[in-house]
Write a protein that holds these residues in place. Sequence first.
Motif, PDB file in Angstrom:
ATOM      1  N   VAL A 194       0.833  -1.204   0.000  1.00 49.10           N
ATOM      2  CA  VAL A 194       0.000   0.000   0.000  1.00 49.10           C
ATOM      3  C   VAL A 194       0.866   1.251   0.000  1.00 49.10           C
ATOM      4  O   VAL A 194       1.964   1.266   0.577  1.00 49.10           O
ATOM      5  CB  VAL A 194      -0.936   0.012   1.233  1.00 49.10           C
ATOM      6  CG1 VAL A 194      -0.149   0.134   2.527  1.00 49.10           C
ATOM      7  CG2 VAL A 194      -1.979   1.120   1.132  1.00 49.10           C
ATOM      8  N   ASP A 195       0.385   2.277  -0.682  1.00 49.98           N
ATOM      9  CA  ASP A 195       0.961   3.613  -0.600  1.00 49.98           C
ATOM     10  C   ASP A 195       0.149   4.353   0.461  1.00 49.98           C
ATOM     11  O   ASP A 195      -0.801   5.076   0.160  1.00 49.98           O
ATOM     12  CB  ASP A 195       0.850   4.294  -1.967  1.00 49.98           C
ATOM     13  CG  ASP A 195       1.464   5.688  -1.988  1.00 49.98           C
ATOM     14  OD1 ASP A 195       1.866   6.170  -0.907  1.00 49.98           O
ATOM     15  OD2 ASP A 195       1.530   6.301  -3.063  1.00 49.98           O
ATOM     16  N   GLN A 196       0.526   4.138   1.714  1.00 47.58           N
ATOM     17  CA  GLN A 196      -0.286   4.639   2.825  1.00 47.58           C
ATOM     18  C   GLN A 196      -0.497   6.156   2.796  1.00 47.58           C
ATOM     19  O   GLN A 196      -1.631   6.619   2.986  1.00 47.58           O
ATOM     20  CB  GLN A 196       0.313   4.209   4.164  1.00 47.58           C
ATOM     21  CG  GLN A 196      -0.555   4.593   5.362  1.00 47.58           C
ATOM     22  CD  GLN A 196      -0.013   4.055   6.668  1.00 47.58           C
ATOM     23  OE1 GLN A 196       0.968   3.326   6.687  1.00 47.58           O
ATOM     24  NE2 GLN A 196      -0.652   4.427   7.769  1.00 47.58           N
ATOM     25  N   PRO A 197       0.542   6.964   2.580  1.00 50.39           N
ATOM     26  CA  PRO A 197       0.306   8.420   2.580  1.00 50.39           C
ATOM     27  C   PRO A 197      -0.728   8.859   1.551  1.00 50.39           C
ATOM     28  O   PRO A 197      -1.487   9.804   1.782  1.00 50.39           O
ATOM     29  CB  PRO A 197       1.695   8.997   2.267  1.00 50.39           C
ATOM     30  CG  PRO A 197       2.650   7.942   2.731  1.00 50.39           C
ATOM     31  CD  PRO A 197       1.977   6.648   2.423  1.00 50.39           C
ATOM     32  N   HIS A 198      -0.756   8.172   0.411  1.00 49.98           N
ATOM     33  CA  HIS A 198      -1.701   8.544  -0.646  1.00 49.98           C
ATOM     34  C   HIS A 198      -3.145   8.360  -0.169  1.00 49.98           C
ATOM     35  O   HIS A 198      -3.971   9.276  -0.280  1.00 49.98           O
ATOM     36  CB  HIS A 198      -1.440   7.712  -1.900  1.00 49.98           C
ATOM     37  CG  HIS A 198      -2.362   8.023  -3.036  1.00 49.98           C
ATOM     38  ND1 HIS A 198      -2.291   9.204  -3.741  1.00 49.98           N
ATOM     39  CD2 HIS A 198      -3.386   7.312  -3.591  1.00 49.98           C
ATOM     40  CE1 HIS A 198      -3.223   9.213  -4.687  1.00 49.98           C
ATOM     41  NE2 HIS A 198      -3.889   8.074  -4.615  1.00 49.98           N
ATOM     42  N   PHE A 199      -3.451   7.178   0.375  1.00 49.33           N
ATOM     43  CA  PHE A 199      -4.827   6.887   0.754  1.00 49.33           C
ATOM     44  C   PHE A 199      -5.198   7.497   2.107  1.00 49.33           C
ATOM     45  O   PHE A 199      -6.377   7.728   2.386  1.00 49.33           O
ATOM     46  CB  PHE A 199      -5.081   5.381   0.725  1.00 49.33           C
ATOM     47  CG  PHE A 199      -5.108   4.834  -0.669  1.00 49.33           C
ATOM     48  CD1 PHE A 199      -6.257   4.922  -1.431  1.00 49.33           C
ATOM     49  CD2 PHE A 199      -3.971   4.286  -1.239  1.00 49.33           C
ATOM     50  CE1 PHE A 199      -6.282   4.464  -2.742  1.00 49.33           C
ATOM     51  CE2 PHE A 199      -3.984   3.822  -2.542  1.00 49.33           C
ATOM     52  CZ  PHE A 199      -5.141   3.912  -3.301  1.00 49.33           C
ATOM     53  N   ALA A 200      -4.188   7.791   2.918  1.00 50.98           N
ATOM     54  CA  ALA A 200      -4.455   8.451   4.203  1.00 50.98           C
ATOM     55  C   ALA A 200      -4.932   9.886   4.013  1.00 50.98           C
ATOM     56  O   ALA A 200      -5.413  10.509   4.966  1.00 50.98           O
ATOM     57  CB  ALA A 200      -3.209   8.415   5.079  1.00 50.98           C
ATOM     58  N   GLN A 201      -4.845  10.399   2.801  1.00 50.43           N
ATOM     59  CA  GLN A 201      -5.412  11.724   2.523  1.00 50.43           C
ATOM     60  C   GLN A 201      -6.903  11.765   2.845  1.00 50.43           C
ATOM     61  O   GLN A 201      -7.457  12.822   3.167  1.00 50.43           O
ATOM     62  CB  GLN A 201      -5.206  12.097   1.051  1.00 50.43           C
ATOM     63  CG  GLN A 201      -3.769  12.310   0.630  1.00 50.43           C
ATOM     64  CD  GLN A 201      -3.681  12.618  -0.849  1.00 50.43           C
ATOM     65  OE1 GLN A 201      -3.876  13.752  -1.277  1.00 50.43           O
ATOM     66  NE2 GLN A 201      -3.401  11.601  -1.649  1.00 50.43           N
ATOM     67  N   ALA A 202      -7.548  10.600   2.771  1.00 47.11           N
ATOM     68  CA  ALA A 202      -8.984  10.520   3.058  1.00 47.11           C
ATOM     69  C   ALA A 202      -9.282  10.838   4.525  1.00 47.11           C
ATOM     70  O   ALA A 202     -10.433  11.106   4.881  1.00 47.11           O
ATOM     71  CB  ALA A 202      -9.520   9.135   2.702  1.00 47.11           C
ATOM     72  N   LEU A 203      -8.254  10.792   5.368  1.00 52.43           N
ATOM     73  CA  LEU A 203      -8.433  11.117   6.788  1.00 52.43           C
ATOM     74  C   LEU A 203      -8.384  12.617   7.027  1.00 52.43           C
ATOM     75  O   LEU A 203      -8.693  13.094   8.122  1.00 52.43           O
ATOM     76  CB  LEU A 203      -7.345  10.430   7.615  1.00 52.43           C
ATOM     77  CG  LEU A 203      -7.313   8.896   7.580  1.00 52.43           C
ATOM     78  CD1 LEU A 203      -6.035   8.384   8.231  1.00 52.43           C
ATOM     79  CD2 LEU A 203      -8.536   8.331   8.273  1.00 52.43           C
ATOM     80  N   ASN A 204      -7.978  13.355   5.990  1.00 52.43           N
ATOM     81  CA  ASN A 204      -7.801  14.790   6.133  1.00 52.43           C
ATOM     82  C   ASN A 204      -8.959  15.550   5.482  1.00 52.43           C
ATOM     83  O   ASN A 204      -9.935  14.954   5.037  1.00 52.43           O
ATOM     84  CB  ASN A 204      -6.457  15.202   5.528  1.00 52.43           C
ATOM     85  CG  ASN A 204      -5.296  14.468   6.170  1.00 52.43           C
ATOM     86  OD1 ASN A 204      -5.307  14.232   7.382  1.00 52.43           O
ATOM     87  ND2 ASN A 204      -4.300  14.096   5.386  1.00 52.43           N
ATOM     88  N   GLY A 205      -8.824  16.840   5.374  1.00 51.78           N
ATOM     89  CA  GLY A 205      -9.929  17.669   4.905  1.00 51.78           C
ATOM     90  C   GLY A 205     -10.031  17.811   3.405  1.00 51.78           C
ATOM     91  O   GLY A 205     -10.315  18.905   2.903  1.00 51.78           O
ATOM     92  N   ILE A 206      -9.795  16.722   2.654  1.00 49.89           N
ATOM     93  CA  ILE A 206      -9.928  16.806   1.203  1.00 49.89           C
ATOM     94  C   ILE A 206     -11.400  16.808   0.807  1.00 49.89           C
ATOM     95  O   ILE A 206     -12.281  16.423   1.583  1.00 49.89           O
ATOM     96  CB  ILE A 206      -9.176  15.653   0.500  1.00 49.89           C
ATOM     97  CG1 ILE A 206      -9.731  14.284   0.932  1.00 49.89           C
ATOM     98  CG2 ILE A 206      -7.685  15.736   0.773  1.00 49.89           C
ATOM     99  CD1 ILE A 206      -9.118  13.117   0.166  1.00 49.89           C
TER     100      ILE A 206
END
Length: 386
Positions: A194-206
């Motif tokens: 997994v490219d964790q930083p990429h999908f962890a964007q969903a945890l932020n205010g996008i």
Amino acid sequence: MLTNLRPPQKNKSEFSASQKTEAAIGYSTAQKYDMVVFCHLRWQFVYQRPQHLISRLSKNAKILLIEEPIGYDNHDENSGNLLVINDNLHILQPKVKDIEAIAIILPEYISNLNPSVGWFYSASFSPLLDVFDFETVVFDCMDELTLFKGAPKQLIEQEKYLMANADIVFTGGKSLYESKKQHHDNVYCFPSSVDQPHFAQALNGIEVPADIANLQAPVVGYFGVIDERINLELLHETAKKLPNVSFVMIGPLAKIDQSDLPLEDNIYYLGMRSYNELPNYLKGFDIAMMPFAINDATKYISPTKTLEYMAAGKPIISTKITDVVRDYSICVNLVETADEFCEAITYLFDKRDQLSMELEYFDILKKTSWDATANKMESIIKTFAQ
């Protein structure tokens, strides 16, 4: 009546028209490559294992990735498109009648037929083995393609030939590893990462995309190829039982027709979306799902999206895929029937045990990344070549 049903959209690829022009103008002569990759999946299709690994490996090697032949006009036969991703990674789309005929056009694109590494994603390219003089042959077996719908009969024999000539075999999951190690003495298991930083964007205010932002909650979503591996009957029955739940399916159709798709007002087919957009869609999911059928095509799969859903912090519902049961049953809700699917949705939407789920995800995700996987593979190849 089906809502939002439309033909799967062309991927919003990272390639631009200017890049294609550059390919035609700036790379008019054959190049020398360190590695040649043979891939049955289009680089501009769903972004998955080949793109993750080969893009990383290209940081230390000049790579030509050869796709299966594409359609062409008669006057274009025995030519090809060369797509330039960067100076170290080029994609060749052959315009030839079959895979064997790719050999005809190779001198136009590659100046050395003895690259250090030949990397195969499909045994269908095995007829080209004799064209090259590779120092090391790698078979990265990400799926059991011989069991897929419409697989050519000769693929079984081609895989036997490739396995006999491969120096190293990587597998995309534990079930595949157990199968392939019976036929080769140098097999390594590298499950989907997994490219964790990429999908962890969903945890932020996008931003949540407009086409799902106003759907009735809960939104239960899937992204990936929609083909014979999806249990469409299970999806249909669950959607009928829960008319107030929105079911979102993101991805292209493959080997099935639109007429095969279940039609309900609360099932939304959005077509294909780019890799860069997926975190935004995950942001809009309340629950992520993997409604896979249990059949020959899913017998050995290790879904990449499991970890991608985890990186986005989403509760997950899955059917009982062997590698999912074995590796993730502690934190993935496993179902077999529509009634169980409904119960899991109701339970997860209440957000019970959210902290426990997040802790389990953290423990799993810290052990894996595409960077680490690519580095380990590269190390194995270097060790073998010594």
